[in-house]
Write an enzyme that holds these catalytic residues in place. Structure first.
Site, PDB file in Angstrom:
ATOM      1  N   ASN A   9       0.820  -1.191   0.067  1.00  0.00           N
ATOM      2  CA  ASN A   9       0.044   0.168  -0.027  1.00  0.00           C
ATOM      3  C   ASN A   9       0.795   1.273  -0.186  1.00  0.00           C
ATOM      4  O   ASN A   9       0.383   2.282  -0.596  1.00  0.00           O
ATOM      5  CB  ASN A   9      -0.818   0.072   1.210  1.00  0.00           C
ATOM      6  N   THR A  10       1.958   1.290   0.713  1.00  0.00           N
ATOM      7  CA  THR A  10       2.861   2.524   0.665  1.00  0.00           C
ATOM      8  C   THR A  10       3.803   2.326  -0.030  1.00  0.00           C
ATOM      9  O   THR A  10       4.640   3.179  -0.893  1.00  0.00           O
ATOM     10  CB  THR A  10       3.316   2.607   2.057  1.00  0.00           C
ATOM     11  N   ASP A 109       0.435 -10.956  -0.500  1.00  0.00           N
ATOM     12  CA  ASP A 109       1.448 -10.558   0.014  1.00  0.00           C
ATOM     13  C   ASP A 109       1.703 -11.467   1.234  1.00  0.00           C
ATOM     14  O   ASP A 109       2.774 -11.920   1.679  1.00  0.00           O
ATOM     15  CB  ASP A 109       1.664  -9.220   0.661  1.00  0.00           C
TER      16      ASP A 109
END
Length: 264
Positions: A9-10, A109
C-alpha cells in the site's frame, strides 16, 4: 532472470533473481496514478543502473495489495519485457493449504511471505510483517496457513498523531535514546517504537499459546519495510528477513512452472 514485484500500500519492492540468488533489490513508492509507461521506465532504469537489461528478464512474478495496479503492471510487463507475468492470487498454486474462512480474503503478500518463511525456517512459525499495517501470520508445523492478526502500522499511527493532535509534530521514526523521554519528539518516538514492539510481543505470545501450546518451538520471523527498525526491540522475534516476499514470489513461480510442466 526472474523479476519479482511486491506491491504494498505504501511501498513497492522489486528484485531480480538468477536461480535462487537475489541479485538486486529496489524499493519505490507505490503510486496508483503512475501509468504503464512510467512504471516501465522506472523498472528498466533501475535495472540498467544495476547493470541489467530488460532483455535479460525471462519471467515476471507479481503480488499486489493494490488491485487497481495489477492491470497497469500486466500491461507494463507485456510492453517493456514482452512477457505475461504470473500474478499471485486465486487459482495460482502456492503449495500452501489456506485454513481461512474465505481464502480469497487473504492478501497475496501474506501468502507469499508465509510460503517463503515456511520454506526457509520450517514451522510452526509466525511471520510479522512491519508494513503499512503490522500483520502477524501463523503457519502450522505441516505448512498450513492458519490466519493471523492485523494491526495499524507505525507510519499510519505516527501520521495519525500528527494529523489529529494539534501540538504534536511529525517525527522521524528512529529509536529514541531511552523509554522515559524528556522532550516531545523522544516521547512520541518512545511510544511508537517501544509501544509497537510491546504490542507485537504480546500478540506473538497470544498466538503462540494457540499455535504451539506445548512450547515445542515456534519460530518468529520479521519482514517488511520497518522490520530492521523494530525487530531488535521485540523480545519474541528470532529472525529478520526483509526480502521474504521476493523470495516467496520466486518459490511460487518455480512451483507454478513445475506444475505447468507436469501437466503437459
Amino acid at each position: 532472470m526472474l523479476l519479482t514485484i511486491d506491491v504494498g500500500n505504501t511501498f513497492t519492492v522489486a528484485g531480480v533473481f538468477e536461480g535462487q540468488n537475489l541479485l538486486a533489490e529496489w524499493t519505490v513508492t507505490t503510486d496508483p496514478n503512475r501509468t504503464m509507461d512510467e512504471y516501465g521506465m522506472l523498472f528498466t532504469q533501475l535495472m540498467a543502473r544495476a547493470g541489467f537489461s530488460s532483455g535479460q528478464v525471462t519471467a515476471v512474478a507479481i503480488a499486489s495489495s493494490v488491485p487497481p495496479l495489477v492491470p497497469t503492471l500486466e500491461w507494463m510487463c507485456q510492453k517493456y519485457f514482452n512477457l505475461k507475468p504470473l500474478v499471485v492470487g486465486p487459482g495460482v498454486r502456492t503449495g500452501m493449504m489456506i485454513r481461512y474462512d474465505n481464502p480469497r480474503e487473504v492478501g497475496a503478500d501474506r501468502i507469499v511471505g508465509a510460503v517463503a518463511a515456511f520454506d526457509k525456517y520450517g514451522g510452526p512459525l509466525i511471520v510479522v510483517d512491519f508494513s503499512t499495517a503490522i500483520i502477524l501470520d501463523a503457519i502450522s508445523a505441516r505448512g498450513e496457513y492458519l490466519g493471523g492478526v492485523i494491526a495499524p502500522g507505525i507510519v499510519v499511527s505516527a501520521d495519525a498523531l500528527f494529523q489529529f493532535a494539534a501540538k504534536l509534530p511529525r517525527v522521524e521514526l528512529v529509536r529514541p535514546p531511552r523509554a522515559l523521554a524528556r522532550n516531545t519528539v523522544h516521547a512520541m518516538q518512545s511510544g511508537i517504537i517501544f509501544g509497537f514492539a510491546s504490542l507485537v510481543d504480546d500478540l506473538v505470545e497470544r498466538m503462540m499459546a494457540e499455535l504451539d501450546p506445548e512450547g515445542k518451538g515456534c519460530k518468529v520471523v520479521a519482514t517488511g519495510e520497518q522490520a530492521e527498525l523494530l525487530a531488535g526491540e521485540c523480545a519474541t522475534i528470532q529472525y529478520c528477513d526483509p526480502s521474504l516476499t521476493l523470495t516467496g514470489l520466486r518459490i511460487i513461480y518455480e512451483r507454478h512452472q513445475a506444475h505447468a510442466r507436469g501437466g503437459r
